[in-house]
Each structure stands twice: as C-alpha cells, then as structure tokens.
Design a protein around this motif. Sequence first.
Motif, short mmCIF file in Angstrom:
data_model
loop_
_atom_site.label_atom_id
_atom_site.label_comp_id
_atom_site.label_asym_id
_atom_site.label_seq_id
_atom_site.Cartn_x
_atom_site.Cartn_y
_atom_site.Cartn_z
N SER A 95 0.84 -1.20 0.00
CA SER A 95 0.00 0.00 0.00
C SER A 95 0.87 1.25 0.00
O SER A 95 1.95 1.26 0.60
CB SER A 95 -0.89 -0.01 1.25
OG SER A 95 -1.43 1.27 1.48
N GLU A 96 0.33 2.30 -0.64
CA GLU A 96 1.01 3.60 -0.62
C GLU A 96 1.22 4.08 0.81
O GLU A 96 2.12 4.84 1.10
CB GLU A 96 0.14 4.60 -1.41
CG GLU A 96 0.82 5.90 -1.69
CD GLU A 96 -0.08 6.87 -2.45
OE1 GLU A 96 -0.47 6.55 -3.58
OE2 GLU A 96 -0.37 7.95 -1.89
N GLU A 97 0.36 3.63 1.72
CA GLU A 97 0.42 4.10 3.11
C GLU A 97 1.19 3.15 4.04
O GLU A 97 1.22 3.36 5.25
CB GLU A 97 -1.00 4.31 3.65
CG GLU A 97 -1.86 5.26 2.84
CD GLU A 97 -1.32 6.71 2.78
OE1 GLU A 97 -0.53 7.10 3.66
OE2 GLU A 97 -1.68 7.42 1.83
N TYR B 42 1.25 2.08 -7.55
CA TYR B 42 -0.09 2.37 -7.00
C TYR B 42 -0.95 3.19 -7.95
O TYR B 42 -2.17 3.23 -7.79
CB TYR B 42 0.03 3.13 -5.67
CG TYR B 42 1.02 2.51 -4.72
CD1 TYR B 42 0.74 1.29 -4.12
CD2 TYR B 42 2.25 3.11 -4.45
CE1 TYR B 42 1.66 0.69 -3.28
CE2 TYR B 42 3.17 2.52 -3.61
CZ TYR B 42 2.87 1.32 -3.02
OH TYR B 42 3.79 0.72 -2.20
N GLU B 43 -0.31 3.90 -8.88
CA GLU B 43 -1.07 4.81 -9.75
C GLU B 43 -0.74 4.57 -11.23
O GLU B 43 -1.64 4.35 -12.04
CB GLU B 43 -0.77 6.26 -9.34
CG GLU B 43 -1.36 6.59 -7.97
CD GLU B 43 -0.64 7.70 -7.20
OE1 GLU B 43 0.55 7.96 -7.48
OE2 GLU B 43 -1.26 8.29 -6.29
N GLY B 44 0.54 4.64 -11.59
CA GLY B 44 0.94 4.53 -13.01
C GLY B 44 0.51 3.22 -13.65
O GLY B 44 -0.14 3.21 -14.70
N PHE C 20 -2.37 -1.29 -3.56
CA PHE C 20 -3.39 -0.24 -3.62
C PHE C 20 -2.94 1.12 -3.10
O PHE C 20 -2.05 1.22 -2.26
CB PHE C 20 -4.68 -0.67 -2.90
CG PHE C 20 -4.49 -1.27 -1.52
CD1 PHE C 20 -4.34 -0.47 -0.42
CD2 PHE C 20 -4.50 -2.65 -1.36
CE1 PHE C 20 -4.19 -1.02 0.85
CE2 PHE C 20 -4.34 -3.22 -0.09
CZ PHE C 20 -4.19 -2.39 1.01
N ASP C 21 -3.55 2.14 -3.69
CA ASP C 21 -3.54 3.49 -3.12
C ASP C 21 -4.91 3.62 -2.47
O ASP C 21 -5.92 3.77 -3.16
CB ASP C 21 -3.36 4.53 -4.25
CG ASP C 21 -3.39 5.96 -3.72
OD1 ASP C 21 -3.66 6.15 -2.52
OD2 ASP C 21 -3.15 6.89 -4.52
N PRO C 22 -4.97 3.53 -1.13
CA PRO C 22 -6.28 3.42 -0.47
C PRO C 22 -7.20 4.60 -0.74
O PRO C 22 -8.39 4.43 -0.96
CB PRO C 22 -5.94 3.34 1.02
CG PRO C 22 -4.47 3.20 1.13
CD PRO C 22 -3.84 3.54 -0.20
N LEU C 23 -6.62 5.81 -0.72
CA LEU C 23 -7.45 6.99 -0.96
C LEU C 23 -6.66 8.01 -1.77
O LEU C 23 -5.94 8.85 -1.20
CB LEU C 23 -7.92 7.58 0.37
CG LEU C 23 -9.28 8.27 0.28
CD1 LEU C 23 -10.35 7.33 -0.24
CD2 LEU C 23 -9.70 8.80 1.63
N ASP C 24 -6.80 7.91 -3.08
CA ASP C 24 -6.08 8.81 -3.97
C ASP C 24 -6.78 10.17 -4.02
O ASP C 24 -8.01 10.24 -3.99
CB ASP C 24 -6.04 8.20 -5.37
CG ASP C 24 -5.34 9.11 -6.34
OD1 ASP C 24 -4.12 9.31 -6.17
OD2 ASP C 24 -6.00 9.65 -7.24
N GLY C 25 -5.96 11.22 -4.08
CA GLY C 25 -6.53 12.58 -4.14
C GLY C 25 -6.97 13.07 -2.77
O GLY C 25 -7.86 13.91 -2.67
MG MG Z 1 -2.51 8.59 -5.06
#
Ligand code: MG
Length: 324
Positions: free
Chosen positions: A83-85, A268-270, A102-107
């Motif tokens: 995870s990103e976090e 997580y994003e790209g 995962f990125d749990p909460l992007d933005g």
């Molecule tokens: Mg993000």
Amino acid sequence: MQTLSQFLTHQKTDTNLVDLIDTLMVACKEIAIQLREGALAGVLGTTENTNVQGETQKKLDVIANDVLKKVMLDNPLVAGIASEEEDHPVAGNEEGRYLIIFDPLDGSSNIDVNVSVGTIFSILELPKGLTGADEKAYLQTGRAQVASGYVLYGPSAVLTLTTGSGVNMFTLAHTGDFLLTEENVTIPADTKEFSINMSNQRFWEPQMQNYIADLLQGSEGPRGKNYNMRWVASMVAEVHRVLTRGGIFSYPWDNRDPNKPGKLRLMYEGNPMGLLIEQASGKASTCYENILDIEPDHIHQRVSVALGSRNEVTSALEYHAGNE
Ligand code: MG
Ligand code: AHM
C-alpha cells in the motif's frame, strides 16, 4: 442489469479472481460509507503522522488503508498486500495466490473540501519461490497485472475495472451491488482537453513547457484548435473523465526534487491506470517510454505520467523525442 459478479462470471473470469474482486468491493463499500458520513463520523482532517512518502496522512487515508488491509488479508487467496500508506509489503496467507497493491485513498487533499477521491488497485500473481512479504515479488511490470481498476467516490460511486479484456464500469446501487453501467469503454483518439497542474510549469522540462505552450495558443497556434483545461487534483477523477470523454492527463517530471521523477507512484497509480487506459484504446507513457514496460526497482518508486487519447499523447511524445 448485471451485477459485477454476474458480469465477470459471464466473461469466464477465473472464479478466484471474481472472489478477490468481490472482496475488494466489500472494502470499497465500507470506505464509501465512511466518506459519505464525513464530518458526522469525525473522519475529516489530518493525523499527526507522515507516511513513507513523507506526506502528512489524512484520517481517511489511515481508515481506508486499515479497511483494505484487514478485509484483503482475511481472504485466503491473498498472499500479501502493498500500500502507498505502508512502509513495506505485508504478508497474507502462505497458500495465497495473489498480491494486491493499492492506493487506499487517492486525491486525499480533496477530502476536507468534499471533492471526489478514489481507491486505485492492481492485482498480480505471486511468483514461485517468493512470499507476500518479499518486496521483490511485487516488482513486476504493469503488463503482468491480472486486473486493475479504481473506485471513484464522486456523486455516485463507480468501479472501473479491467481483467485484461476491455474496460467496464459498474455503479454502486442502493442495494449494495455494483451494477454494469458502461461496457467496453473506448477513449476517443483525439481531444481538445488537457489536464495538468499549471502552477508547476516553471519546474517542467522545456519539452513539456513547449507542448503546453502550443496547446495554450489554441486555434492560432501549431495545433490549430482551442483546448479546454481541467485539474481536479484527484487522479481517479481525471482518469475517469479521460475514459468518459477523452483528454490528456499529465503529471510530468519536474525539477523540484531530483530524486523524484514526478509525483505519482508507478505501482499504486501509473501501472493500474496505465492498464485501464491501454485496454480502452488509449496510451499511457512517461513521455519517453510506455509505463507498462517499466521494470520496477522499488515498491514506492515515482514515475512521470502522460496518458489518455492516443493521438494527443502521441503528439506530446513528439515534443520529447530525441531527448531520451
Ligand atoms: Mg494517489
Ligand atoms: P495522493 O495519492 O497522495 O493523493 O497524491 C496523488 C494525487 C493525484 O490524485 C493527483 O493527480 C495529484 O496528487 C495532485 O497533485 P497536486 O496537488 O500537486 O496538484
């Protein structure tokens, strides 16, 4: 209307993968509920912590990460999560077959102003001889993903998913089911809309500065048409717009930090967004190479991104050609 599992079963998706995606949606529904309650549930605002990326965590970053982590690690099919976090990958079941990234909460900078955010996910198979605790297991190219997608928490909650044969969208109904609402999403090849954080213009490479300067000249300039601009600051919302009506979205390389080639993260994003875009006939690039071809060397590595309508991304890349 078809539910998500009915649709995946009709597509003859591996039953284990259907089970896994259903589990992911259990977590995303819980996140959607927490987001909807907002201030009523006391979940807005920041924590005192920073994550491994050096960013201050919002309360909802932590809540979304905890929900996804717990729900996914309870599924016996899951060998591990990244995870990103989280500083490091977390091992799941020793017999598990899949890795979930995962990125749990992007933005999440948008949470406190009640603007759209999302969960981005990527699913890989566990390579033989490695465990879900080994970072190396996750360092596979974007082409190895067996599925990727996001849930956009906007006016409605929408799952956008690919299992490698096209892109489909499912809207969360009041019954708690995700129902098929857009089948075989295809991005128009041409566009008159771009999406970039213009406040960073002075930090970009000259190639990107030249490309955007030409778009801004509109019908008087070399591109011969007037462009519109949008910037939500939630990648999920930007990619959703691109998938819905076309466009180019970029978070390019900039010189603010020489150790970070762009703000967004490859794993997580790209990669998950890159697969969705390619599966919808678009193009996803770093401006120099296809995102999905990158051999990752670090679970949290950054990447510059330019994605969307095929012909527009190709034009952006022409400004960068010869500068590799
Ligand atoms: Mg993000
Ligand atoms: P996050 O995952 O910490 O929320 O950061 C990623 C987000 C993207 O959703 C968005 O495209 C970008 O950061 C916005 O950045 P900026 O605030 O520089 O415009």
